[in-house]
Design an enzyme around this catalytic site. Structure first.
Site, PDB file in Angstrom:
ATOM      1  N   HIS A 211       3.827   1.882  -7.930  1.00 16.29           N
ATOM      2  CA  HIS A 211       2.759   0.885  -7.765  1.00 16.29           C
ATOM      3  C   HIS A 211       1.770   0.975  -8.931  1.00 16.29           C
ATOM      4  CE1 HIS A 211       3.817   1.484  -3.377  1.00 16.29           C
ATOM      5  NE2 HIS A 211       3.859   0.172  -3.467  1.00 16.29           N
TER       6      HIS A 211
ATOM      7  N   GLY B 182       0.792  -1.229   0.000  1.00 13.87           N
ATOM      8  CA  GLY B 182       0.000   0.000   0.000  1.00 13.87           C
ATOM      9  C   GLY B 182       0.820   1.273   0.000  1.00 13.87           C
TER      10      GLY B 182
ATOM     11  N   MET C  51      11.194   5.844  -6.890  1.00 17.24           N
ATOM     12  CA  MET C  51       9.985   6.029  -6.079  1.00 17.24           C
ATOM     13  C   MET C  51       9.894   4.933  -5.028  1.00 17.24           C
ATOM     14  SD  MET C  51       7.110   7.451  -8.589  1.00 17.24           S
ATOM     15  CE  MET C  51       7.474   8.863  -9.630  1.00 17.24           C
TER      16      MET C  51
ATOM     17  N   SER D  73       7.609   4.142  -1.082  1.00 19.98           N
ATOM     18  CA  SER D  73       6.690   4.650  -0.044  1.00 19.98           C
ATOM     19  C   SER D  73       7.494   5.302   1.071  1.00 19.98           C
ATOM     20  CB  SER D  73       5.854   3.506   0.532  1.00 19.98           C
ATOM     21  OG  SER D  73       5.164   2.859  -0.516  1.00 19.98           O
TER      22      SER D  73
ATOM     23  N   GLY E 136       8.130  -5.082  -8.716  1.00 20.12           N
ATOM     24  CA  GLY E 136       8.981  -3.992  -9.189  1.00 20.12           C
ATOM     25  C   GLY E 136      10.452  -4.398  -9.150  1.00 20.12           C
TER      26      GLY E 136
ATOM     27  N   GLN F 177       7.895  -9.661   7.676  1.00 19.19           N
ATOM     28  CA  GLN F 177       9.094  -9.277   6.915  1.00 19.19           C
ATOM     29  C   GLN F 177       9.813  -8.084   7.538  1.00 19.19           C
ATOM     30  OE1 GLN F 177       6.731  -8.496   3.181  1.00 19.19           O
ATOM     31  NE2 GLN F 177       8.217  -6.871   2.882  1.00 19.19           N
TER      32      GLN F 177
HETATM   33  O1  PAF Z   1       7.469  -5.226  -2.215  1.00 15.20           O
HETATM   34  C1  PAF Z   1       6.557  -5.222  -1.353  1.00 15.20           C
HETATM   35  O2  PAF Z   1       5.762  -4.283  -1.244  1.00 15.20           O
HETATM   36  C2  PAF Z   1       6.429  -6.399  -0.403  1.00 15.20           C
HETATM   37  O3  PAF Z   1       7.668  -6.907  -0.050  1.00 15.20           O
HETATM   38  C3  PAF Z   1       5.495  -7.517  -0.925  1.00 15.20           C
HETATM   39  C4  PAF Z   1       6.025  -8.125  -2.206  1.00 15.20           C
HETATM   40  C5  PAF Z   1       4.104  -6.959  -1.178  1.00 15.20           C
HETATM   41  C6  PAF Z   1       5.394  -8.634   0.113  1.00 15.20           C
HETATM   42  O4  PAF Z   1       4.884  -8.162   1.322  1.00 15.20           O
END
Ligand code: PAF
Length: 274
Positions: A28, A22, A175, A177, A138, A52
């Protein structure tokens, strides 16, 4: 979600999946936009995956704006926005993690030991829930992309993994977040990362192919900006991520730098023959 995916598959339609955490930026949106071209049903997930993040990392403060994200994903053509619940994905009795042997022992995996086990685990779960034919990631998170490709190969996931180029601000900043954490001054210091990558390609084109020299030049450039602490600068094989000494074939140059308290990453492919 699983029932919906079963119905879509039963109709012979292709499911394309863009997993995200998000707080959407143009990067994105370019993944979602790419996804629209690659199948019939476009699923975007939004889930800040707790496993993670390591202790002391930014799980709690990770930027979130679900309402804005939903609007943007819809506008970009997502058919389903899947926002799973943390307790549902990781109930108390949860105990299975997916770990890779080699690829996490490089680059970001060294300073963020929880990261790739957490990514491989959540992506396995999301693939089993969303049941995509195609999944999009990405290239800014290059190590993540090769890890997911390897995992899909090793575990026989019937999912095509597609990598999409890094979206950049007009001045070159990749870019992310996490750019939202930067002060105006730090935003300028962060440019040292993409500048040093650009300079690396220039050095290579001028005939310097010694990886150590190119890394040294990048290190100098980044250190000349205030509030920067280098985590790593590496030049490595794009598939194995093992360091390369002489750039006589395509190589990945990857950088992680803390600017203030914000850890940023970026990378480019160095091509000796361009
Ligand atoms: O790249 C990300 O935003 C995250 O590591 C992912 C792939 C959504 C897994 O949580």
């Amino acid at each position: 979600m699983q029932e919906h995916s079963n119905r879509v598959r039963h109709l012979g339609k292709t499911i394309v999946f863009v997993p995200t955490m998000g707080f959407f930026h143009k990067g994105h949106l370019s993944l979602i936009n790419e996804g629209r071209k690659l199948g019939d049903e476009l699923v975007v997930s939004i889930f800040v995956n707790p496993v993670q993040f390591g202790p002391g990392e930014d799980f709690e403060s990770y930027p979130r704006d679900i309402d804005r994200d939903i609007g943007l994903a819809q506008k970009e053509g997502a058919n389903i926005i899947f926002i799973p619940d943390k307790k549902e994905l990781y109930p108390q009795r949860f105990q299975t993690h997916v770990n890779l042997k080699e690829l996490p022992n490089h680059l970001c995996g060294l300073s963020r030991p929880a990261l790739f086990s957490g990514v491989a685990t959540i992506i396995t779960k999301l693939f089993n829930i969303v049941k995509p034919h195609v999944a999009i990631f990405g290239k800014k998170d290059y190590q993540q992309l090769v890890i997911i490709r390897q995992m899909a190969f090793d575990l026989n996931f019937d999912v095509k993994i597609v990598g999409v180029s890094t979206a950049r601000e007009p001045d070159g900043l990749a870019m992310s977040s996490r750019n939202s954490y930067l002060t105006d001054k730090q935003r300028v210091y962060a440019l040292s990362i993409c500048k040093s990558l650009k300079k690396a390609q220039e050095l290579l084109e001028s005939g310097i192919n010694d990886a150590a020299k190119i890394i040294e030049s990048a290190s100098k450039l980044i250190k000349s900006y205030p509030e920067t602490v280098i985590d790593y600068i590496a030049i490595c094989d794009p598939e194995t991520l093992v360091d390369i000494k002489r750039i006589d074939r395509q190589a990945l140059m990857a950088i992680a730098v803390k600017v203030g308290n914000t850890r940023l990453i970026d990378n480019i492919m160095l091509n000796p023959n361009t």
